[in-house]
Design a protein around this motif. Structure first.
Motif, PDB file in Angstrom:
ATOM      1  N   SER A   1      43.257  18.224  22.655  1.00 19.64           N
ATOM      2  CA  SER A   1      43.001  19.465  21.937  1.00 19.64           C
ATOM      3  C   SER A   1      43.124  20.662  22.868  1.00 19.64           C
ATOM      4  CB  SER A   1      41.612  19.425  21.299  1.00 19.64           C
ATOM      5  OG  SER A   1      41.340  20.612  20.599  1.00 19.64           O
ATOM      6  N   ALA A   2      42.571  20.542  24.067  1.00 21.88           N
ATOM      7  CA  ALA A   2      42.654  21.651  25.020  1.00 21.88           C
ATOM      8  C   ALA A   2      44.110  22.003  25.318  1.00 21.88           C
ATOM      9  CB  ALA A   2      41.911  21.283  26.302  1.00 21.88           C
ATOM     10  N   ARG A   3      44.936  21.013  25.493  1.00 20.00           N
ATOM     11  CA  ARG A   3      46.347  21.297  25.789  1.00 20.00           C
ATOM     12  C   ARG A   3      47.033  21.975  24.610  1.00 20.00           C
ATOM     13  NH1 ARG A   3      49.601  16.405  27.836  1.00 20.00           N
ATOM     14  NH2 ARG A   3      48.318  15.194  26.381  1.00 20.00           N
ATOM     15  N   ARG A   4      46.680  21.570  23.394  1.00 22.97           N
ATOM     16  CA  ARG A   4      47.266  22.244  22.230  1.00 22.97           C
ATOM     17  C   ARG A   4      46.912  23.727  22.205  1.00 22.97           C
ATOM     18  NH1 ARG A   4      45.930  17.388  19.727  1.00 22.97           N
ATOM     19  NH2 ARG A   4      43.954  18.195  18.908  1.00 22.97           N
ATOM     20  N   HIS A   5      45.741  24.059  22.730  1.00 20.66           N
ATOM     21  CA  HIS A   5      45.303  25.455  22.760  1.00 20.66           C
ATOM     22  C   HIS A   5      45.702  26.165  24.054  1.00 20.66           C
ATOM     23  CE1 HIS A   5      42.718  24.056  19.437  1.00 20.66           C
ATOM     24  NE2 HIS A   5      42.589  25.327  19.112  1.00 20.66           N
ATOM     25  N   GLY A   6      46.358  25.456  24.954  1.00 21.52           N
ATOM     26  CA  GLY A   6      46.800  26.074  26.195  1.00 21.52           C
ATOM     27  C   GLY A   6      45.682  26.372  27.176  1.00 21.52           C
ATOM     28  N   VAL A   7      44.601  25.559  27.125  1.00 27.34           N
ATOM     29  CA  VAL A   7      43.464  25.771  28.023  1.00 27.34           C
ATOM     30  C   VAL A   7      43.100  24.440  28.683  1.00 27.34           C
ATOM     31  CG1 VAL A   7      42.574  27.664  26.615  1.00 27.34           C
ATOM     32  CG2 VAL A   7      41.722  25.342  26.231  1.00 27.34           C
ATOM     33  N   THR A   8      42.179  24.507  29.610  1.00 29.95           N
ATOM     34  CA  THR A   8      41.607  23.316  30.232  1.00 29.95           C
ATOM     35  C   THR A   8      40.131  23.259  29.891  1.00 29.95           C
ATOM     36  OG1 THR A   8      43.182  23.370  32.069  1.00 29.95           O
ATOM     37  CG2 THR A   8      41.150  22.131  32.413  1.00 29.95           C
ATOM     38  N   ALA A   9      39.663  22.090  29.455  1.00 30.09           N
ATOM     39  CA  ALA A   9      38.264  21.908  29.087  1.00 30.09           C
ATOM     40  C   ALA A   9      37.488  21.348  30.272  1.00 30.09           C
ATOM     41  CB  ALA A   9      38.140  20.972  27.898  1.00 30.09           C
ATOM     42  N   ASP A  10      36.374  22.001  30.610  1.00 35.15           N
ATOM     43  CA  ASP A  10      35.454  21.458  31.605  1.00 35.15           C
ATOM     44  C   ASP A  10      34.618  20.365  30.948  1.00 35.15           C
ATOM     45  OD1 ASP A  10      36.371  23.207  33.502  1.00 35.15           O
ATOM     46  OD2 ASP A  10      34.705  24.609  33.288  1.00 35.15           O
ATOM     47  N   CYS A  11      34.557  19.204  31.579  1.00 33.96           N
ATOM     48  CA  CYS A  11      33.896  18.069  30.948  1.00 33.96           C
ATOM     49  C   CYS A  11      32.869  17.433  31.880  1.00 33.96           C
ATOM     50  CB  CYS A  11      34.912  17.011  30.530  1.00 33.96           C
ATOM     51  SG  CYS A  11      35.999  17.561  29.186  1.00 33.96           S
ATOM     52  N   LEU A  12      31.716  17.120  31.306  1.00 30.96           N
ATOM     53  CA  LEU A  12      30.720  16.287  31.957  1.00 30.96           C
ATOM     54  C   LEU A  12      30.916  14.857  31.467  1.00 30.96           C
ATOM     55  CD1 LEU A  12      27.518  18.487  31.453  1.00 30.96           C
ATOM     56  CD2 LEU A  12      29.155  18.568  33.335  1.00 30.96           C
ATOM     57  N   LEU A  13      30.858  13.905  32.368  1.00 33.33           N
ATOM     58  CA  LEU A  13      30.913  12.503  31.977  1.00 33.33           C
ATOM     59  C   LEU A  13      29.493  12.031  31.686  1.00 33.33           C
ATOM     60  CD1 LEU A  13      33.379  11.107  34.671  1.00 33.33           C
ATOM     61  CD2 LEU A  13      33.919  12.035  32.411  1.00 33.33           C
ATOM     62  N   ARG A  14      29.239  11.672  30.433  1.00 29.38           N
ATOM     63  CA  ARG A  14      27.910  11.154  30.124  1.00 29.38           C
ATOM     64  C   ARG A  14      27.843   9.698  30.559  1.00 29.38           C
ATOM     65  NH1 ARG A  14      24.232  11.509  24.585  1.00 29.38           N
ATOM     66  NH2 ARG A  14      22.642  10.048  25.288  1.00 29.38           N
ATOM     67  N   ILE A  15      26.793   9.367  31.306  1.00 29.54           N
ATOM     68  CA  ILE A  15      26.650   8.050  31.899  1.00 29.54           C
ATOM     69  C   ILE A  15      25.543   7.274  31.194  1.00 29.54           C
ATOM     70  CG2 ILE A  15      26.190   6.773  34.025  1.00 29.54           C
ATOM     71  CD1 ILE A  15      28.785   8.429  34.055  1.00 29.54           C
ATOM     72  N   ASN A  16      25.878   6.058  30.792  1.00 25.96           N
ATOM     73  CA  ASN A  16      24.878   5.111  30.285  1.00 25.96           C
ATOM     74  C   ASN A  16      24.470   4.240  31.462  1.00 25.96           C
ATOM     75  OD1 ASN A  16      23.287   3.313  28.893  1.00 25.96           O
ATOM     76  ND2 ASN A  16      24.976   2.279  27.843  1.00 25.96           N
ATOM     77  N   GLY A  17      23.319   4.579  32.075  1.00 23.04           N
ATOM     78  CA  GLY A  17      22.880   3.883  33.277  1.00 23.04           C
ATOM     79  C   GLY A  17      22.714   2.395  33.054  1.00 23.04           C
ATOM     80  N   SER A  18      22.797   1.655  34.141  1.00 16.74           N
ATOM     81  CA  SER A  18      22.767   0.194  34.028  1.00 16.74           C
ATOM     82  C   SER A  18      21.372  -0.349  33.807  1.00 16.74           C
ATOM     83  CB  SER A  18      23.383  -0.434  35.289  1.00 16.74           C
ATOM     84  OG  SER A  18      22.683  -0.002  36.444  1.00 16.74           O
ATOM     85  N   ALA A  19      20.332   0.413  34.157  1.00 14.85           N
ATOM     86  CA  ALA A  19      18.964  -0.082  33.986  1.00 14.85           C
ATOM     87  C   ALA A  19      18.031   1.091  33.777  1.00 14.85           C
ATOM     88  CB  ALA A  19      18.523  -0.892  35.201  1.00 14.85           C
ATOM     89  N   PRO A  20      17.078   0.967  32.846  1.00 12.49           N
ATOM     90  CA  PRO A  20      16.100   2.037  32.649  1.00 12.49           C
ATOM     91  C   PRO A  20      15.062   2.041  33.746  1.00 12.49           C
ATOM     92  CG  PRO A  20      15.595   0.205  31.204  1.00 12.49           C
ATOM     93  CD  PRO A  20      16.890  -0.140  31.893  1.00 12.49           C
ATOM     94  N   ALA A  21      14.502   3.213  34.008  1.00 13.30           N
ATOM     95  CA  ALA A  21      13.415   3.320  34.977  1.00 13.30           C
ATOM     96  C   ALA A  21      12.058   3.253  34.307  1.00 13.30           C
ATOM     97  CB  ALA A  21      13.543   4.623  35.766  1.00 13.30           C
ATOM     98  N   ALA A  22      11.981   3.674  33.046  1.00 12.25           N
ATOM     99  CA  ALA A  22      10.719   3.660  32.306  1.00 12.25           C
ATOM    100  C   ALA A  22      10.736   2.532  31.290  1.00 12.25           C
ATOM    101  CB  ALA A  22      10.508   4.999  31.602  1.00 12.25           C
ATOM    102  N   THR A  23       9.569   1.998  30.997  1.00 12.88           N
ATOM    103  CA  THR A  23       9.473   0.877  30.062  1.00 12.88           C
ATOM    104  C   THR A  23       8.951   1.293  28.703  1.00 12.88           C
ATOM    105  OG1 THR A  23       7.259   0.364  30.901  1.00 12.88           O
ATOM    106  CG2 THR A  23       9.118  -0.778  31.938  1.00 12.88           C
ATOM    107  N   THR A  24       8.610   2.571  28.539  1.00 10.50           N
ATOM    108  CA  THR A  24       8.116   3.069  27.262  1.00 10.50           C
ATOM    109  C   THR A  24       9.041   4.159  26.757  1.00 10.50           C
ATOM    110  OG1 THR A  24       6.703   4.723  28.329  1.00 10.50           O
ATOM    111  CG2 THR A  24       5.741   2.554  27.933  1.00 10.50           C
ATOM    112  N   SER A  25       8.711   4.709  25.608  1.00 12.40           N
ATOM    113  CA  SER A  25       9.448   5.817  25.000  1.00 12.40           C
ATOM    114  C   SER A  25      10.692   5.290  24.282  1.00 12.40           C
ATOM    115  CB  SER A  25       9.820   6.876  26.041  1.00 12.40           C
ATOM    116  OG  SER A  25       8.709   7.214  26.844  1.00 12.40           O
TER     117      SER A  25
END
Length: 407
Positions: A121-145
């Motif tokens: 989509s960004a290329r169609r608009h002639g721009v570059t999109a800044d992107c954050l990579l969302r990470i699904n961590g391999s192990a939780p640190a908290a055991t509740t919530s």
């Protein structure tokens, strides 16, 4: 707050009442709980009303959105498009095109395919999109919530797959990877759980940076900030969080105090939760086989609580007031699922009595089944300094579409 009877007389029942002074107080408390330099993104999913957004924008928040509707609400609230973060696991080509066309330039990418779609989509608009990579961590640190990491999920790129996919992610045409995004839990049960997840996210981000040479100009460690929902109670104040985050950042990102990387959190419920309450009127008190029922004019069409709670129905609301027995609270809808709470402590009940359900400024009206059975939506009233400063009503309408041409 103004007298509930006066508000209901003026605007009808059920009625949402939002105190914008409490909204501002929540923003101040969160700012005080975080190290200096953190950007706070307001997650519009909690409450997309433009007046809520405009108030938080004036308090220095940016907007985080996950849909076209939220984007339009954020723009109406005055958030600059270039500062909006667009996330969500199911972004379509059409909504990405609309967002970029409106000026959005920062996206959270939940998968390689999601990143590619943003780049195309960004290329169609002639721009570059800044992107954050969302990470699904391999192990939780908290055991509740409410867990949002360490399990199979539609959210984020699995941490253990990064060696196989990282080169492709960094070279996706139309995009520039500028950092990482974490969101490991929601509505943390306690401050220690919140701290454990936040500091682990910081450590994982540093490891990804070092192992995969990912540029981290921006690090969003997500949210998890808690607030009571539909029951009496106080929003927590986090006294240890600032110091623990500073220690973790000093260890893993020693240049953070000079703005490298730029740091962010995001939250909806903490900012909005205690600014709102729902006024609802008892229409019928009845007894059935040994149980007492209070039938209200507000049900799951008004307070569904379907989003962000980790469970569906029934709710378990509690109401403000001096207890005078218990009753099961139901709404007016023609379904046995229209239940707000079983054997709830209630004040003296009578037809016409107004009950007050607190802490529903977030995940209230728009998290409910507002189209079910066609009842009118409640008005939403805004207070500043104890005075009504605005009132609106959300309406659902059908828009006619042009049928396709006959073959």
């Amino acid at each position: 707050m103004l007298n509930p009877e006066e508000l209901v007389d003026a605007y009808g029942s059920p009625l949402y009442v939002y105190d914008l002074d409490r909204l501002r107080a929540a923003r101040r408390d969160l700012r005080d709980a975080l190290p200096d330099g953190f950007t706070t993104y307001y997650s519009l999913k909690a409450n997309p009303h433009p007046l809520i957004g405009a108030t938080l924008r004036a308090e220095g928040c940016r907007a985080e959105v996950c849909s076209t509707g939220e984007l339009l609400s954020a723009l109406e609230a005055g958030f600059p498009a270039g500062e909006i973060l667009y996330g969500g696991p199911g972004k379509t080509t059409a909504e990405i095109d609309l967002a970029i066309g409106r000026g959005v330039r920062t996206f959270s990418a939940e998968s390689p395919a999601d990143l590619t779609r943003v780049g195309d989509s960004a290329r169609r608009h002639g721009v570059t999109a800044d992107c954050l990579l969302r990470i699904n961590g391999s192990a939780p640190a908290a055991t509740t919530s409410i867990r949002m990491t360490g399990t199979p999920s539609q959210f984020g790129i699995d941490e253990e797959t990064l060696p196989q996919v990282m080169d492709g992610l960094l070279d996706t045409p139309g995009t520039r990877v500028v950092g990482l995004h974490f969101y490991p839990l929601s509505n943390a049960r306690d401050e220690d759980s919140l701290i454990a997840e936040a500091t682990q996210s910081i450590a994982v981000a540093a490891a990804i940076r070092d192992t995969h040479r990912v540029p981290i100009e921006v690090l969003d460690i997500g949210g998890g900030f808690a607030a009571p929902y539909s029951v009496p109670g106080r929003r927590p104040y986090y006294r240890k969080l600032r110091g623990e985050l500073e220690r973790a950042l000093d260890l893993h990102f020693p240049a953070w105090r000079t703005g490298h990387p730029r740091l962010a959190v995001e939250t909806g419920r903490y900012l909005t939760g205690d600014c709102g309450e729902l006024l609802t009127t008892i229409t019928t008190v009845k007894h059935s086989r040994g149980r007492r029922f209070a039938v209200l004019d507000a049900g799951i069409n008004t307070l569904g609580g379907m989003a962000g709670l980790g469970r569906l129905l029934p709710l378990a609301v509690r109401v403000d007031g001096v207890p005078d027995g218990t009753a099961t609270l139901t709404g007016p809808l023609c379904t046995p699922g229209d239940l707000l709470g079983r054997e709830v402590e209630v004040p003296a009940l009578a037809e016409g009595t107004i009950l007050r359900i607190p802490n529903v400024g977030g995940y209230g009206l728009t998290a409910s089944l507002i189209g079910f059975l066609g009842r009118p939506n409640p008005a939403e009233v805004f207070l500043t300094g104890g005075r009504v400063t605005a009132a609106t009503r959300l309406e659902l309408t059908r828009v006619p579409l042009t049928p396709p041409p006959a073959p």
